[in-house]
Motif scaffolding. Sequence first.
Motif, PDB file in Angstrom:
ATOM      1  N   UNK A 170       0.802  -1.224   0.000  1.00 44.53           N
ATOM      2  CA  UNK A 170       0.000   0.000   0.000  1.00 44.53           C
ATOM      3  C   UNK A 170       0.840   1.281   0.000  1.00 44.53           C
ATOM      4  N   UNK A 171       1.836   1.355   0.837  1.00 40.21           N
ATOM      5  CA  UNK A 171       2.614   2.589   1.006  1.00 40.21           C
ATOM      6  C   UNK A 171       3.909   2.574   0.211  1.00 40.21           C
ATOM      7  N   UNK A 217       6.792   4.664   2.265  1.00 44.27           N
ATOM      8  CA  UNK A 217       6.639   5.486   3.460  1.00 44.27           C
ATOM      9  C   UNK A 217       5.954   4.618   4.516  1.00 44.27           C
ATOM     10  N   UNK A 218       6.774   3.828   5.247  1.00 45.85           N
ATOM     11  CA  UNK A 218       6.232   2.893   6.241  1.00 45.85           C
ATOM     12  C   UNK A 218       5.450   3.578   7.363  1.00 45.85           C
ATOM     13  N   UNK A 219       5.782   4.836   7.648  1.00 42.56           N
ATOM     14  CA  UNK A 219       5.067   5.575   8.689  1.00 42.56           C
ATOM     15  C   UNK A 219       5.058   7.044   8.311  1.00 42.56           C
ATOM     16  N   UNK A 220       4.408   7.843   9.121  1.00 44.45           N
ATOM     17  CA  UNK A 220       4.384   9.281   8.847  1.00 44.45           C
ATOM     18  C   UNK A 220       5.704   9.942   9.241  1.00 44.45           C
ATOM     19  N   UNK A 221       6.563   9.181   9.915  1.00 46.01           N
ATOM     20  CA  UNK A 221       7.829   9.752  10.377  1.00 46.01           C
ATOM     21  C   UNK A 221       8.914   9.717   9.309  1.00 46.01           C
ATOM     22  N   UNK A 222       8.929   8.675   8.504  1.00 45.08           N
ATOM     23  CA  UNK A 222      10.017   8.573   7.533  1.00 45.08           C
ATOM     24  C   UNK A 222       9.582   7.857   6.261  1.00 45.08           C
ATOM     25  N   UNK A 223      10.358   8.105   5.227  1.00 39.92           N
ATOM     26  CA  UNK A 223      10.191   7.397   3.955  1.00 39.92           C
ATOM     27  C   UNK A 223      11.530   6.755   3.630  1.00 39.92           C
ATOM     28  N   UNK A 224      11.513   5.863   2.682  1.00 36.22           N
ATOM     29  CA  UNK A 224      12.736   5.162   2.319  1.00 36.22           C
ATOM     30  C   UNK A 224      12.826   5.022   0.802  1.00 36.22           C
ATOM     31  N   UNK A 231      15.565  12.894  -7.467  1.00 36.22           N
ATOM     32  CA  UNK A 231      14.857  14.149  -7.189  1.00 36.22           C
ATOM     33  C   UNK A 231      13.349  13.932  -7.185  1.00 36.22           C
ATOM     34  N   UNK A 232      12.847  13.219  -8.169  1.00 41.62           N
ATOM     35  CA  UNK A 232      11.407  12.974  -8.266  1.00 41.62           C
ATOM     36  C   UNK A 232      10.904  12.138  -7.089  1.00 41.62           C
ATOM     37  N   UNK A 233      11.683  11.129  -6.676  1.00 40.74           N
ATOM     38  CA  UNK A 233      11.283  10.288  -5.542  1.00 40.74           C
ATOM     39  C   UNK A 233      11.294  11.094  -4.243  1.00 40.74           C
ATOM     40  N   UNK A 234      12.294  11.950  -4.068  1.00 38.85           N
ATOM     41  CA  UNK A 234      12.348  12.804  -2.878  1.00 38.85           C
ATOM     42  C   UNK A 234      11.106  13.697  -2.842  1.00 38.85           C
ATOM     43  N   UNK A 270       8.265  13.744   0.025  1.00 42.25           N
ATOM     44  CA  UNK A 270       7.966  14.980   0.765  1.00 42.25           C
ATOM     45  C   UNK A 270       6.481  15.315   0.743  1.00 42.25           C
ATOM     46  N   UNK A 271       5.761  14.868  -0.282  1.00 42.21           N
ATOM     47  CA  UNK A 271       4.316  15.134  -0.299  1.00 42.21           C
ATOM     48  C   UNK A 271       3.616  14.392   0.830  1.00 42.21           C
ATOM     49  N   UNK A 272       4.289  13.435   1.424  1.00 45.40           N
ATOM     50  CA  UNK A 272       3.745  12.681   2.564  1.00 45.40           C
ATOM     51  C   UNK A 272       4.084  13.356   3.892  1.00 45.40           C
ATOM     52  N   UNK A 273       4.767  14.498   3.836  1.00 45.43           N
ATOM     53  CA  UNK A 273       5.160  15.247   5.040  1.00 45.43           C
ATOM     54  C   UNK A 273       5.998  14.425   6.005  1.00 45.43           C
ATOM     55  N   UNK A 274       6.866  13.581   5.471  1.00 41.56           N
ATOM     56  CA  UNK A 274       7.741  12.786   6.329  1.00 41.56           C
ATOM     57  C   UNK A 274       8.875  13.669   6.846  1.00 41.56           C
ATOM     58  N   UNK A 275       9.428  13.285   7.979  1.00 43.92           N
ATOM     59  CA  UNK A 275      10.496  14.055   8.594  1.00 43.92           C
ATOM     60  C   UNK A 275      11.878  13.620   8.146  1.00 43.92           C
TER      61      UNK A 275
END
Length: 143
Positions: free
Chosen positions: A51-52, A72-79, A100-103, A107-112
């Motif tokens: 899903x994510x 993006x396993x959680x709202x805290x981080x993406x990988x 660049x596109x993946x970043x 970022x649209x997920x508001x990950x930290x």
Amino acid sequence: MSSSGSGVIVELHRNSSNWVKVVDEIVKLERKIFPKHESLARSFDDEMRKKNSGLLYVEVDREVVAYVMYSWPSSLYASITKLAVKENCRRLGHGEALLKAAIQKCRTRNVHRITLHVDPLRTPAMNLYKKYGFQVDNLIEDI
């Protein structure tokens, strides 16, 4: 869609009519580029159905020449889970455009935080990631 050198960046959607073709091409690249223990070739379809997760790829003359997977396993981080460019298509800006596109997607997920894993012997990849602000975490192994 956006442009990368002479290629086009495309997002693969789960309901895409070309899902099978694109996944097959990516699995072939995955087998050629990564050693067996790093390859997702066997589980690629399953990985993409999570899903994510997302996948962007560069297409040149109707052929997949590079791709990036992210999650993006959680709202805290993406990988960034995979970034690969076909050997004869390297140094044309495809990897950088995909990173660049993946970043931006992450970022649209508001990950930290955005993380990734790379073999330190892959110098071009290390240099690219450092250019975009990724820092090397020092890993301590228990003996």
